[in-house]
Motif scaffolding. Structure first.
Motif, PDB file in Angstrom:
ATOM      1  N   ALA A   1     -19.619 -43.852  -7.530  1.00  0.00           N
ATOM      2  CA  ALA A   1     -20.567 -44.078  -6.433  1.00  0.00           C
ATOM      3  C   ALA A   1     -20.228 -43.268  -5.185  1.00  0.00           C
ATOM      4  CB  ALA A   1     -20.621 -45.570  -6.093  1.00  0.00           C
ATOM      5  N   ILE A   2     -18.945 -42.953  -4.969  1.00  0.00           N
ATOM      6  CA  ILE A   2     -18.587 -42.166  -3.781  1.00  0.00           C
ATOM      7  C   ILE A   2     -18.624 -40.666  -4.065  1.00  0.00           C
ATOM      8  CG2 ILE A   2     -17.172 -44.026  -2.841  1.00  0.00           C
ATOM      9  CD1 ILE A   2     -14.678 -42.447  -3.645  1.00  0.00           C
ATOM     10  N   GLY A   3     -19.004 -40.300  -5.287  1.00  0.00           N
ATOM     11  CA  GLY A   3     -19.232 -38.887  -5.584  1.00  0.00           C
ATOM     12  C   GLY A   3     -18.154 -38.208  -6.398  1.00  0.00           C
ATOM     13  N   VAL A   4     -17.102 -38.919  -6.759  1.00  0.00           N
ATOM     14  CA  VAL A   4     -16.037 -38.304  -7.562  1.00  0.00           C
ATOM     15  C   VAL A   4     -16.529 -38.117  -8.996  1.00  0.00           C
ATOM     16  CG1 VAL A   4     -13.717 -38.624  -8.527  1.00  0.00           C
ATOM     17  CG2 VAL A   4     -14.197 -39.275  -6.148  1.00  0.00           C
ATOM     18  N   SER A   5     -16.423 -36.886  -9.501  1.00  0.00           N
ATOM     19  CA  SER A   5     -16.873 -36.637 -10.875  1.00  0.00           C
ATOM     20  C   SER A   5     -15.825 -35.940 -11.727  1.00  0.00           C
ATOM     21  CB  SER A   5     -18.162 -35.808 -10.878  1.00  0.00           C
ATOM     22  OG  SER A   5     -17.965 -34.557 -10.243  1.00  0.00           O
ATOM     23  N   THR A   6     -14.672 -35.626 -11.128  1.00  0.00           N
ATOM     24  CA  THR A   6     -13.572 -35.002 -11.867  1.00  0.00           C
ATOM     25  C   THR A   6     -12.297 -35.814 -11.639  1.00  0.00           C
ATOM     26  OG1 THR A   6     -14.535 -32.790 -11.627  1.00  0.00           O
ATOM     27  CG2 THR A   6     -12.193 -32.906 -12.171  1.00  0.00           C
ATOM     28  N   LEU A   7     -11.561 -36.054 -12.703  1.00  0.00           N
ATOM     29  CA  LEU A   7     -10.287 -36.765 -12.615  1.00  0.00           C
ATOM     30  C   LEU A   7      -9.164 -35.864 -13.121  1.00  0.00           C
ATOM     31  CD1 LEU A   7     -11.320 -40.230 -14.136  1.00  0.00           C
ATOM     32  CD2 LEU A   7     -11.229 -39.603 -11.704  1.00  0.00           C
ATOM     33  N   VAL A   8      -7.969 -36.088 -12.593  1.00  0.00           N
ATOM     34  CA  VAL A   8      -6.770 -35.438 -13.120  1.00  0.00           C
ATOM     35  C   VAL A   8      -5.993 -36.525 -13.861  1.00  0.00           C
ATOM     36  CG1 VAL A   8      -4.750 -34.039 -12.606  1.00  0.00           C
ATOM     37  CG2 VAL A   8      -6.746 -33.926 -11.103  1.00  0.00           C
ATOM     38  N   VAL A   9      -5.850 -36.351 -15.166  1.00  0.00           N
ATOM     39  CA  VAL A   9      -5.265 -37.405 -15.995  1.00  0.00           C
ATOM     40  C   VAL A   9      -4.110 -36.868 -16.833  1.00  0.00           C
ATOM     41  CG1 VAL A   9      -7.475 -38.609 -16.137  1.00  0.00           C
ATOM     42  CG2 VAL A   9      -6.808 -37.006 -17.964  1.00  0.00           C
ATOM     43  N   GLU A  10      -3.368 -37.806 -17.385  1.00  0.00           N
ATOM     44  CA  GLU A  10      -2.365 -37.495 -18.399  1.00  0.00           C
ATOM     45  C   GLU A  10      -2.705 -38.283 -19.649  1.00  0.00           C
ATOM     46  OE1 GLU A  10       1.659 -36.936 -17.826  1.00  0.00           O
ATOM     47  OE2 GLU A  10       1.554 -36.569 -15.667  1.00  0.00           O
ATOM     48  N   ASP A  11      -2.553 -37.620 -20.789  1.00  0.00           N
ATOM     49  CA  ASP A  11      -2.717 -38.299 -22.070  1.00  0.00           C
ATOM     50  C   ASP A  11      -1.767 -37.654 -23.065  1.00  0.00           C
ATOM     51  OD1 ASP A  11      -3.953 -35.878 -22.546  1.00  0.00           O
ATOM     52  OD2 ASP A  11      -5.955 -36.713 -22.854  1.00  0.00           O
ATOM     53  N   ALA A  12      -1.811 -38.095 -24.293  1.00  0.00           N
ATOM     54  CA  ALA A  12      -0.855 -37.611 -25.290  1.00  0.00           C
ATOM     55  C   ALA A  12      -0.973 -36.106 -25.495  1.00  0.00           C
ATOM     56  CB  ALA A  12      -1.069 -38.345 -26.614  1.00  0.00           C
ATOM     57  N   GLU A  13      -2.199 -35.596 -25.492  1.00  0.00           N
ATOM     58  CA  GLU A  13      -2.402 -34.178 -25.772  1.00  0.00           C
ATOM     59  C   GLU A  13      -1.962 -33.286 -24.616  1.00  0.00           C
ATOM     60  OE1 GLU A  13      -6.138 -34.353 -28.880  1.00  0.00           O
ATOM     61  OE2 GLU A  13      -6.529 -34.364 -26.743  1.00  0.00           O
TER      62      GLU A  13
ATOM     63  N   THR B   1       0.614 -33.963 -22.545  1.00  0.00           N
ATOM     64  CA  THR B   1       2.003 -34.242 -22.172  1.00  0.00           C
ATOM     65  C   THR B   1       2.766 -32.940 -21.942  1.00  0.00           C
ATOM     66  OG1 THR B   1       2.042 -36.301 -23.431  1.00  0.00           O
ATOM     67  CG2 THR B   1       4.160 -35.284 -22.936  1.00  0.00           C
ATOM     68  N   GLY B   2       3.467 -32.862 -20.826  1.00  0.00           N
ATOM     69  CA  GLY B   2       4.262 -31.680 -20.519  1.00  0.00           C
ATOM     70  C   GLY B   2       3.517 -30.593 -19.787  1.00  0.00           C
ATOM     71  N   ILE B   3       2.200 -30.725 -19.647  1.00  0.00           N
ATOM     72  CA  ILE B   3       1.409 -29.745 -18.895  1.00  0.00           C
ATOM     73  C   ILE B   3       1.447 -30.161 -17.423  1.00  0.00           C
ATOM     74  CG2 ILE B   3      -0.888 -28.762 -18.554  1.00  0.00           C
ATOM     75  CD1 ILE B   3      -1.375 -29.165 -21.544  1.00  0.00           C
ATOM     76  N   THR B   4       1.895 -29.256 -16.565  1.00  0.00           N
ATOM     77  CA  THR B   4       2.222 -29.661 -15.196  1.00  0.00           C
ATOM     78  C   THR B   4       1.239 -29.179 -14.128  1.00  0.00           C
ATOM     79  OG1 THR B   4       3.611 -27.699 -14.877  1.00  0.00           O
ATOM     80  CG2 THR B   4       4.668 -29.688 -15.765  1.00  0.00           C
ATOM     81  N   LEU B   5       0.402 -28.191 -14.428  1.00  0.00           N
ATOM     82  CA  LEU B   5      -0.462 -27.593 -13.401  1.00  0.00           C
ATOM     83  C   LEU B   5       0.361 -27.192 -12.181  1.00  0.00           C
ATOM     84  CD1 LEU B   5      -3.578 -29.991 -13.574  1.00  0.00           C
ATOM     85  CD2 LEU B   5      -3.389 -27.677 -14.499  1.00  0.00           C
ATOM     86  N   GLU B   6       1.508 -26.565 -12.446  1.00  0.00           N
ATOM     87  CA  GLU B   6       2.438 -26.234 -11.367  1.00  0.00           C
ATOM     88  C   GLU B   6       1.893 -25.184 -10.407  1.00  0.00           C
ATOM     89  OE1 GLU B   6       5.083 -22.974 -13.907  1.00  0.00           O
ATOM     90  OE2 GLU B   6       5.857 -24.997 -13.564  1.00  0.00           O
ATOM     91  N   GLU B   7       0.847 -24.459 -10.800  1.00  0.00           N
ATOM     92  CA  GLU B   7       0.271 -23.449  -9.920  1.00  0.00           C
ATOM     93  C   GLU B   7      -0.803 -24.028  -8.997  1.00  0.00           C
ATOM     94  OE1 GLU B   7       1.790 -20.759  -9.799  1.00  0.00           O
ATOM     95  OE2 GLU B   7       2.946 -20.968 -11.639  1.00  0.00           O
TER      96      GLU B   7
ATOM     97  N   ILE C   1      -7.323 -22.423 -17.505  1.00  0.00           N
ATOM     98  CA  ILE C   1      -6.256 -23.120 -16.798  1.00  0.00           C
ATOM     99  C   ILE C   1      -5.565 -24.114 -17.728  1.00  0.00           C
ATOM    100  CG2 ILE C   1      -7.441 -22.850 -14.585  1.00  0.00           C
ATOM    101  CD1 ILE C   1      -8.221 -25.773 -14.727  1.00  0.00           C
ATOM    102  N   PRO C   2      -4.304 -24.418 -17.468  1.00  0.00           N
ATOM    103  CA  PRO C   2      -3.607 -25.398 -18.304  1.00  0.00           C
ATOM    104  C   PRO C   2      -4.367 -26.719 -18.393  1.00  0.00           C
ATOM    105  CG  PRO C   2      -2.048 -24.248 -16.899  1.00  0.00           C
ATOM    106  CD  PRO C   2      -3.420 -23.819 -16.452  1.00  0.00           C
ATOM    107  N   GLY C   3      -4.371 -27.278 -19.601  1.00  0.00           N
ATOM    108  CA  GLY C   3      -5.111 -28.514 -19.846  1.00  0.00           C
ATOM    109  C   GLY C   3      -6.481 -28.289 -20.441  1.00  0.00           C
TER     110      GLY C   3
END
Length: 332
Positions: free
Chosen positions: A45-57, A59-65, A274-276
């Motif tokens: 409702a506040i307009g968020v349509s993208t999430l940053v999540v962790e799941d099994a697939e 795992t270990g991906i850091t988005l360090e950049e 991009i990673p993920g």
């Protein structure tokens, strides 16, 4: 860790990897937790349509950049204050802006590339300011390949952060570049070049841009850098276009809207995948991008079937066929 569309969120298999903020930049939900269905509807409702999540697939991906969230949010706050000051006809807080610029320059030059946090991960009320920060980050990333001086980098970053500040005083699209130029020019501590970035970021070298329909070399390089960054971030956030398609789109504008030199610097600056990102290879195998090494266009992938990794830069015969949405996995 990976970006997903909020409609693909699964509370059983996923947890938040980064906080969710409201329009006042307050944390609604912290990282490390799942989202209750009632909260999920509130977030939509506040307009968020993208999430940053962790799941099994992922795992270990850091988005360090990617710029860390506290720094991103702090810079958004600086830009928001500048817009509010302009709207109220107050002088801008130059020192705060200069500090933000110094931080962004340091961060960009500390990374081999920059992964942008989607503006769609924020409340609608923050999107304009987050977009300005993303444009500044990407502009500086492009500038690394153009050999600009420190003074030019500062002028570029400041102009990029404020490229849309004219929108604080007008809702007419074709008026905001001139209004932005006037606002920046009135603050004498800022370079006139930063003002021209706001003025020219919608000008094209073919003379079809606005507000003045400048042509050829009359369009300065720094505004073109910001212009490309502006288009790219809009393609990702507004059009939900995958990065590789947005990159290809901008390549088609070379020597038409933007100079070849600036487009080439852009291509050398941003990763295609991009990673993920989940992908399907030309062999039909499915994988997830796990990291970016030296080749921005040929990432390291992890096969979903066995978890083994492959650096595409070292395997030129392996080609990514398409990006997968969650509902395309495993042939669904």
């Amino acid at each position: 860790m990976r970006f997903i569309d909020i409609e693909d969120y699964n509370p059983i298999t996923m947890q938040l990897a980064m906080p969710i903020y409201d329009r006042m930049r307050r944390v609604l939900l912290t990282a490390g937790r799942t989202i209750h269905p009632n909260y999920l509807e509130r977030i939509k409702a506040i307009g968020v349509s993208t999430l940053v999540v962790e799941d099994a697939e992922s795992t270990g991906i850091t988005l360090e950049e990617m710029l860390d969230m506290p720094t991103w949010m702090d810079t958004i706050a600086v830009v928001q204050q500048a817009f509010e000051d302009a709207s109220n006809k107050k002088r801008l807080h130059i020192i705060a802006l200069q500090r933000a610029v110094a931080t962004l320059i340091k961060e960009v030059f500390a990374h081999k590339t920059i992964i942008l946090v989607p503006t769609t991960s924020l409340s609608t009320g923050l999107v304009m300011y987050a977009h300005s920060v993303n444009v500044a980050l990407l502009s500086l990333q492009i500038a690394k390949h153009l050999g600009y001086t420190q003074g030019q980098l500062r002028d570029l970053a400041l102009g990029a952060l404020l490229h849309d500040i004219g929108k604080a005083v007008t809702d007419q699209e074709e008026e905001h570049p001139l209004k932005g130029f006037d606002i920046i020019k009135e603050n004498r501590e800022m370079s006139l070049l930063s003002a021209h970035i706001a003025y020219q970021h919608h000008e094209w070298i073919n003379g079809q841009g606005y507000p003045r329909k400048l042509k050829g070399q009359a369009v300065l390089d720094l505004p073109q850098v910001v212009g490309i960054a502006n288009v790219y971030d809009h393609l990702l956030s507004n059009n939900k276009m995958p990065p590789h398609e947005a990159l290809e789109y901008i390549m088609t504008k070379s020597d038409e809207e933007f100079s070849f030199k600036v487009v080439q610097a852009f291509v050398n600056s941003v990763p295609s995948y991009i990673p993920g990102t989940k992908v399907e290879l030309h062999t039909g195998e499915q994988a997830i991008v796990s990291k970016i090494n030296q080749n921005l266009q040929r990432p390291v992938i992890r096969f979903l079937t066995n978890g083994e990794e492959m650096d595409l830069a070292e395997n030129p015969s392996v080609v990514i066929k398409r990006v997968l949405n969650n509902n395309q996995e495993d042939g669904k």
